[in-house]
Design a protein around this motif. Sequence first.
Motif, PDB file in Angstrom:
ATOM      1  N   ALA A 134       0.828  -1.206   0.000  1.00 22.80           N
ATOM      2  CA  ALA A 134       0.000   0.000   0.000  1.00 22.80           C
ATOM      3  C   ALA A 134       0.865   1.260   0.000  1.00 22.80           C
ATOM      4  N   THR A 135       0.291   2.340  -0.499  1.00 24.25           N
ATOM      5  CA  THR A 135       0.975   3.636  -0.513  1.00 24.25           C
ATOM      6  C   THR A 135       0.465   4.481   0.643  1.00 24.25           C
ATOM      7  N   VAL A 136       1.398   4.972   1.445  1.00 22.98           N
ATOM      8  CA  VAL A 136       1.060   5.805   2.602  1.00 22.98           C
ATOM      9  C   VAL A 136       1.682   7.179   2.392  1.00 22.98           C
ATOM     10  N   ALA A 137       0.865   8.211   2.417  1.00 21.22           N
ATOM     11  CA  ALA A 137       1.362   9.576   2.280  1.00 21.22           C
ATOM     12  C   ALA A 137       1.788  10.108   3.649  1.00 21.22           C
ATOM     13  N   ILE A 138       2.914  10.817   3.675  1.00 18.27           N
ATOM     14  CA  ILE A 138       3.419  11.390   4.914  1.00 18.27           C
ATOM     15  C   ILE A 138       3.877  12.826   4.653  1.00 18.27           C
ATOM     16  N   LEU A 180       5.260  -1.293   2.578  1.00 12.21           N
ATOM     17  CA  LEU A 180       4.588  -0.031   2.295  1.00 12.21           C
ATOM     18  C   LEU A 180       5.451   0.893   1.436  1.00 12.21           C
ATOM     19  N   LYS A 181       4.783   1.638   0.574  1.00 14.01           N
ATOM     20  CA  LYS A 181       5.457   2.656  -0.223  1.00 14.01           C
ATOM     21  C   LYS A 181       5.063   4.013   0.352  1.00 14.01           C
ATOM     22  N   PHE A 182       6.013   4.939   0.399  1.00 15.28           N
ATOM     23  CA  PHE A 182       5.753   6.225   1.033  1.00 15.28           C
ATOM     24  C   PHE A 182       5.768   7.355   0.011  1.00 15.28           C
ATOM     25  N   LYS A 183       4.738   8.191   0.097  1.00 19.08           N
ATOM     26  CA  LYS A 183       4.609   9.346  -0.785  1.00 19.08           C
ATOM     27  C   LYS A 183       4.729  10.596   0.076  1.00 19.08           C
ATOM     28  N   LEU A 190      -2.169  16.759   2.449  1.00 22.81           N
ATOM     29  CA  LEU A 190      -2.412  15.354   2.782  1.00 22.81           C
ATOM     30  C   LEU A 190      -3.889  14.984   2.829  1.00 22.81           C
ATOM     31  N   THR A 191      -4.726  15.854   3.353  1.00 19.56           N
ATOM     32  CA  THR A 191      -6.152  15.504   3.401  1.00 19.56           C
ATOM     33  C   THR A 191      -6.735  15.389   1.999  1.00 19.56           C
ATOM     34  N   ARG A 192      -6.285  16.253   1.084  1.00 19.27           N
ATOM     35  CA  ARG A 192      -6.792  16.202  -0.295  1.00 19.27           C
ATOM     36  C   ARG A 192      -6.293  14.956  -1.018  1.00 19.27           C
ATOM     37  N   ALA A 193      -5.161  14.426  -0.592  1.00 17.22           N
ATOM     38  CA  ALA A 193      -4.586  13.247  -1.238  1.00 17.22           C
ATOM     39  C   ALA A 193      -5.138  11.945  -0.672  1.00 17.22           C
ATOM     40  N   ASP A 198      -3.562   4.875  -0.130  1.00 18.83           N
ATOM     41  CA  ASP A 198      -4.226   3.891   0.730  1.00 18.83           C
ATOM     42  C   ASP A 198      -4.387   4.395   2.163  1.00 18.83           C
ATOM     43  N   ALA A 199      -3.469   5.261   2.581  1.00 19.70           N
ATOM     44  CA  ALA A 199      -3.536   5.827   3.923  1.00 19.70           C
ATOM     45  C   ALA A 199      -2.636   7.062   3.951  1.00 19.70           C
ATOM     46  N   ALA A 200      -2.813   7.890   4.969  1.00 19.71           N
ATOM     47  CA  ALA A 200      -1.989   9.082   5.099  1.00 19.71           C
ATOM     48  C   ALA A 200      -1.839   9.431   6.570  1.00 19.71           C
TER      49      ALA A 200
END
Length: 273
Positions: A134-138, A180-183, A190-193, A198-200
């Motif tokens: 999954a891709t997790v935005a940080i 996990l992959k990190f964006k 972050l809220t808009r993404a 998959d998660a942020a």
Amino acid sequence: MRNTTKTVTVALTAGALALGLSACGTENGASKDGPLIVAASPVPHAEILTYVKDHLAEKNGLELEVKEFTDYNTPNLSTQDGSVGANYFQNQPFLDDFNKKKGTDIVPVVTVHLEPLGLYSAGAKKVGDIKKGATVAIPNDTVNEARALKLLDANKIIELKDGVGTEATPKDIAANPKGLKFKELEAAQLTRALGDVDAAVINGNFAIAAGLKPAKDALVLESPDKNPYGNFLAVKKGNEGDPRVKKLAKLLTSPEVKKFIKDKYAGSVLPSF
């Protein structure tokens, strides 16, 4: 009636700020004769300040003006050049990093609250639902990126290398069981993404502004115990003794403000006093 000034910021450079704002800085922001102008993030900082302005300031002899900014750079730069007299939006690790990188000398006055950082997902109901790969935005700023990774580490989603401090990046991950992959994105984005990943991991102020309820909606939430990320009122070094700043510091840590924070944010923002 509210008398709050809202400023929507864009990518202003320090040079542009110096040219465009410094001419009126001392007169309008740092002058001890006029209102105290405070730069703040809209939620919850400006809301808390507006409560103080509307309910406590006048009877305590404080003239207060609230100026809202939506980024994490302009408030400190404006405080440094005197365009505003103080700011309220940040924590100590962030300020330390900012002062070091920008050559500013902003100092904290009083800590007011904590906004717990949380992991959110549009599709997962619990951490176990996050799929492998999954891709997790940080957040992409130094301090909040490390803070996000530490949150994931504390909840055994990843494991960071021993001794990692406040500058951790995905390169410091020792174990990543889910692959996990990190964006990395600007914190405000972050809220808009959230619908595109998959998660942020999202800062509390931005989560609340987007209609999320951290205490209810976060899959995991930062613990307030011994947490170094309390948000505080800050000024340029040397202005700590400004009588207006002292009055505001006292009001921000009053029983009335504590009750306001508890009632309005229901555990999503926690008083730190």
